[in-house]
Motif scaffolding. Structure first.
Motif, PDB file in Angstrom:
ATOM      1  N   SER A  76      67.517  -3.518  13.345  1.00 17.73           N
ATOM      2  CA  SER A  76      66.344  -3.567  12.462  1.00 17.73           C
ATOM      3  C   SER A  76      65.360  -2.433  12.733  1.00 17.73           C
ATOM      4  O   SER A  76      64.664  -2.008  11.825  1.00 17.73           O
ATOM      5  CB  SER A  76      65.656  -4.922  12.535  1.00 17.73           C
ATOM      6  N   VAL A  77      65.290  -1.921  13.967  1.00 21.28           N
ATOM      7  CA  VAL A  77      64.243  -0.922  14.236  1.00 21.28           C
ATOM      8  C   VAL A  77      64.670   0.523  13.992  1.00 21.28           C
ATOM      9  O   VAL A  77      63.821   1.413  13.983  1.00 21.28           O
ATOM     10  CB  VAL A  77      63.693  -1.027  15.683  1.00 21.28           C
ATOM     11  N   CYS A  78      65.961   0.775  13.824  1.00 16.46           N
ATOM     12  CA  CYS A  78      66.390   2.179  13.683  1.00 16.46           C
ATOM     13  C   CYS A  78      65.738   2.794  12.433  1.00 16.46           C
ATOM     14  O   CYS A  78      65.985   2.340  11.320  1.00 16.46           O
ATOM     15  CB  CYS A  78      67.911   2.265  13.580  1.00 16.46           C
ATOM     16  N   PRO A  79      64.904   3.823  12.613  1.00 18.77           N
ATOM     17  CA  PRO A  79      64.138   4.328  11.455  1.00 18.77           C
ATOM     18  C   PRO A  79      65.001   5.020  10.406  1.00 18.77           C
ATOM     19  O   PRO A  79      64.573   5.173   9.265  1.00 18.77           O
ATOM     20  CB  PRO A  79      63.155   5.321  12.094  1.00 18.77           C
ATOM     21  N   VAL A  80      66.219   5.445  10.804  1.00 22.14           N
ATOM     22  CA  VAL A  80      67.082   6.101   9.809  1.00 22.14           C
ATOM     23  C   VAL A  80      68.266   5.226   9.427  1.00 22.14           C
ATOM     24  O   VAL A  80      69.195   5.680   8.749  1.00 22.14           O
ATOM     25  CB  VAL A  80      67.540   7.503  10.309  1.00 22.14           C
TER      26      VAL A  80
END
Ligand SMILES: Cc1cc2nc3c(=O)[nH]c(=O)nc-3n(C[C@H](O)[C@H](O)[C@H](O)COP(=O)(O)OP(=O)(O)OC[C@H]3O[C@@H](n4cnc5c(N)ncnc54)[C@H](O)[C@@H]3O)c2cc1C
Ligand code: SF4
Ligand code: SF4
Ligand code: SF4
Length: 363
Positions: free
Chosen positions: A36-40
């Protein structure tokens, strides 16, 4: 030159580090935080035979270190001081606890579907109906795969009933938190999770590399007691079909050391836990947290009579919400020290889990 040689090169902690230190060591608990946190958006859950779904890199990593730093199994771990502003007192063997109760829902429709006393679902309904939250992230059953838990972003109290009950295989619930924030734009989210999932939330909130974008939206972290969970592939796809028709299963429970499965009110599996122990996830062998020690409120069955839940209130916010839910007729409760077996049995299991944990990276 000598100085340059001795200078340490600090390598970034990126997805490759998570792969080496957590996933390949079989201590990933499938919480979904890294996805969920991976910005890409280059981390996704992919099926690995016998190991359920595991986080996998599917694109170009921009070396931001977010995935690594929200994982419940990487250092630094969040502490009680971060969350509660103090460490536990010596007598608080279950962690920081402001008040403890045995409780159950006063709503018949919740009691019918709940795992124990329906306190988790009742607290969520209370918070929705009284404007505390605009969303709840819980675990529900997949419509595609039988008895498979999956995260659900719940937007109204009515949807909560179908999510009540316990599934003993992993739900990557924190993917739901990502979705609540990114897709639904929600601001005050209650999350229900196992102790490892609560630890990931606290890392989002308190670590120096925390994904505050998500952590800051968590209004209340409701932690479940958890002794272990099982690989879906092994427990549900391999073991259970030998015992019963998956389509008819209505309830799972673990009571007094026995693993129980019911279909339409009848027990079709009632075996000693040892029979299903080979299917326990790798992460659960190193996990030391039975009662969700970093949650705002922790809820479990141990300690209370059948049909009731044990509730440990750890923050002032959780205490106020629980007491309001009692005063307004959502929940009924008795102090935990007035019921049998009470806190002693919770402490016994909590200590047992800490003792039996078997890995150098105990958490
Ligand atoms: C994997 C697992 C192991 C557990 N082990 C123990 C134990 O050893 N001893 C003990 O006392 N209690 C244990 N519990 C907690 C217990 O089963 C109940 O969840 C708890 O008592 C709350 O009951 P309730 O009636 O208040 O909850 P309900 O009102 O029925 O609500 C249950 C909530 O749990 C969520 N949920 C269900 N399955 C999962 C899952 N796999 N992952 C994340 N969330 C889920 C649902 O979405 C729902 O919001 C465990 C729970 C899980 C998920
Ligand atoms: S971009 Fe960041 S979060 Fe995504 S895989 Fe790379 S290090 Fe992890
Ligand atoms: S435990 Fe959670 S954050 Fe860590 S690797 Fe597994 S899914 Fe990702
Ligand atoms: S035992 Fe620990 S690692 Fe396993 S599901 Fe429960 S909280 Fe997570």
């Amino acid at each position: 030159l000598a100085e340059a040689k001795t200078r340490q090169v600090v390598k970034p902690k990126i997805f490759g580090s998570l792969l080496a230190e957590v996933i390949r060591k079989d201590i990933c608990s499938g919480c979904g935080a890294c996805v969920s946190v991976c910005p890409v958006g280059v981390v996704t859950m992919k099926s690995v035979p016998g190991k359920d779904e595991q986080p996998t890199l599917i694109g170009k990593c921009i070396l931001c270190e977010y995935c690594y730093n929200q994982c419940p199994w990487t250092e630094p771990k969040p502490s009680e001081v971060d969350v509660f502003g103090r460490s536990r007192y010596e007598k608080e063997e279950l962690g920081v606890v402001l008040a403890s109760y045995s409780a159950r829902s006063k709503k018949e429709e919740i009691l019918k579907v709940a795992s124990d006393g329906g306190v988790v679902t009742s607290l969520l309904v209370y918070m929705f109906e009284n404007g505390f939250i605009d969303c709840a992230v819980v675990s529900c059953l997949s419509k595609e795969e039988p008895l498979k838990p999956k995260p659900k972003v719940v937007l109204s109290p009515e949807e909560l009933l179908e999510c009540a009950g316990t599934r003993y295989t992993v739900s990557p619930t924190l993917i739901g938190l990502g979705s609540a924030v990114d897709e639904y734009g929600k601001e005050r989210v209650a999350v229900v999770g196992t102790p490892c999932q609560i630890r990931a939330i606290r890392k989002m909130q308190y670590s120096s590399h925390g994904a505050l974008k998500y952590g800051s939206k968590v209004f209340l972290a409701i932690g479940l007691f958890c002794m272990e969970s099982f690989y879906y592939d092994k427990l549900i796809k391999e073991y259970l079909p030998q015992k019963t028709d998956l389509g008819k299963v209505s309830r799972f429970s673990i009571r007094k050391g026995r693993f129980i499965v019911e279909t339409e009110g009848k027990r079709v599996v009632d075996v000693h836990l040892d029979e299903v122990r080979p299917y326990v996830r790798g992460s659960c062998h190193i996990c030391t947290d039975f009662t969700s020690e970093l949650a705002d409120v922790s809820v479990g069955s141990v300690g209370s009579p059948d049909g009731w839940s044990t509730v440990l209130l750890r923050t002032e916010k959780a205490k106020r919400i629980f007491e309001d839910a009692v005063n307004t007729g959502y929940i009924e409760c008795k102090p935990l020290d007035q019921v049998k077996p009470g806190k002693v049995s919770v402490a016994k299991l909590s200590n047992l889990k800490k003792e039996k944990s078997s890995h150098p990276t105990k958490a």
